[in-house]
Design an enzyme around this catalytic site. Sequence first.
Site, PDB file in Angstrom:
ATOM      1  N   CYS A   1      16.854 -38.864  29.859  1.00  0.00           N
ATOM      2  CA  CYS A   1      16.037 -39.982  29.381  1.00  0.00           C
ATOM      3  C   CYS A   1      16.927 -41.122  28.897  1.00  0.00           C
ATOM      4  O   CYS A   1      17.751 -40.941  27.994  1.00  0.00           O
ATOM      5  CB  CYS A   1      15.118 -39.529  28.259  1.00  0.00           C
ATOM      6  SG  CYS A   1      14.065 -40.857  27.615  1.00  0.00           S
TER       7      CYS A   1
ATOM      8  N   HIS B   1      19.975 -36.993  38.368  1.00  0.00           N
ATOM      9  CA  HIS B   1      19.555 -38.352  38.693  1.00  0.00           C
ATOM     10  C   HIS B   1      20.821 -39.133  39.009  1.00  0.00           C
ATOM     11  O   HIS B   1      21.692 -39.293  38.141  1.00  0.00           O
ATOM     12  CB  HIS B   1      18.814 -38.979  37.516  1.00  0.00           C
ATOM     13  CG  HIS B   1      18.147 -40.279  37.842  1.00  0.00           C
ATOM     14  ND1 HIS B   1      16.998 -40.704  37.224  1.00  0.00           N
ATOM     15  CD2 HIS B   1      18.457 -41.245  38.748  1.00  0.00           C
ATOM     16  CE1 HIS B   1      16.633 -41.876  37.720  1.00  0.00           C
ATOM     17  NE2 HIS B   1      17.506 -42.220  38.654  1.00  0.00           N
TER      18      HIS B   1
ATOM     19  N   LYS C   1      18.212 -31.353  33.166  1.00  0.00           N
ATOM     20  CA  LYS C   1      18.089 -32.628  33.875  1.00  0.00           C
ATOM     21  C   LYS C   1      19.135 -33.576  33.317  1.00  0.00           C
ATOM     22  O   LYS C   1      19.194 -33.803  32.104  1.00  0.00           O
ATOM     23  CB  LYS C   1      16.684 -33.204  33.664  1.00  0.00           C
ATOM     24  CG  LYS C   1      16.490 -34.648  34.106  1.00  0.00           C
ATOM     25  CD  LYS C   1      16.226 -34.751  35.571  1.00  0.00           C
ATOM     26  CE  LYS C   1      16.113 -36.211  36.001  1.00  0.00           C
ATOM     27  NZ  LYS C   1      15.006 -36.946  35.386  1.00  0.00           N
TER      28      LYS C   1
END
Length: 359
Positions: free
Chosen positions: A66, A132, A105
């Site tokens: 995030c 990502h 993640k």
Amino acid sequence: MLHAKNFISSKAFRRDTFDFNPAVEGSANCAPVVGQLCGNDKLVLLEAAKIIQSEGIDGVDLNLGCPQRIAKKGFYGAFLLPQTDLVLDIVDHLSSNLQIPISVKIRVQSPETDLALCTGLQDAGASMITVHGRTVKENKTATRSNNFDAIKRIVDATSIPIISNGGIEHFSDVESCLAATNAAGVMSSEALLENPSLFAGESFPATTAEWYLKQLRLAKEYLAIAEKYPPIGTGQSGGHSTIKAHVFKILYVALDRYQDLRNELGAPSVREIAHTKNIVRRLEERIFAAIERGELGELGELTPANFQNSWYRRHRHPTTFQQLTESDEITNEEIRQRALERRGNNRRRKRMAFSSRVS
């Protein structure tokens, strides 16, 4: 994403954010469901993960991706990534004390850092890593093309499943991503919110009219599901605020054309699904009428290349975005100027909307 500290300390927070029905969801019924947590304290994260585990969730994911300002303030998400020892200690603690898999993640940093972190996560007990291929600074107006090379380096250096995240806008992107990265799979977030059928393998709509009709079908399908399984929520609208948010994203392009309906959908007074369904019905009537009048052919043949006004691309001006992704010379000042320009436009729109309501 569930904030671990809030999750364990507040029953109201759990009630308003944790929406899992083991009778119809999870690997025993259709597909595995994973609960994603954020935080920086391994003891707090473990306590939250054990609650999730007891509810029948199939796995726990630690969010280290995030990039939002609130994550920086709270020291979680991607802002935890530079603290490699802390991150590895958290993952080791979770994997050693849970009966369900732990996945992670992340966002990319630098080639050396990425490989050290991911091999360390693997050794610490992570069962899967989603990568990502953009840095923490490459988001919203500063978004660039996804770094497939960085993801492939991680795939080649590890033996656990690596999932590629970022840049999956259309189904054709799935094949190109897998070919470039050799990843075990792909993850989509924002594009999937607009097009929930992204992974269905449907061909790209040939015209603007076809796109509108497809999105109307998806919106109506979603509303039927939401009516059968109402989402939880807070505030005066309860779970209906969630429903409106999803409908807005699915119909983003069409509602941008008919902004009176977009404004009506966003009004606080719209609190019932019947009202939202009525808005969608009237939008459908206008679109059919526009098709009959031949008014929806402004783009000619529709392709992923010329379809630039979607929800997925809302933060990117097409020309500027193309120039910046083709150049490595983007500066912080350019990012700042683009952000200020967008902020000013948003403020003007809000003032105009307020003025129209007052009048």
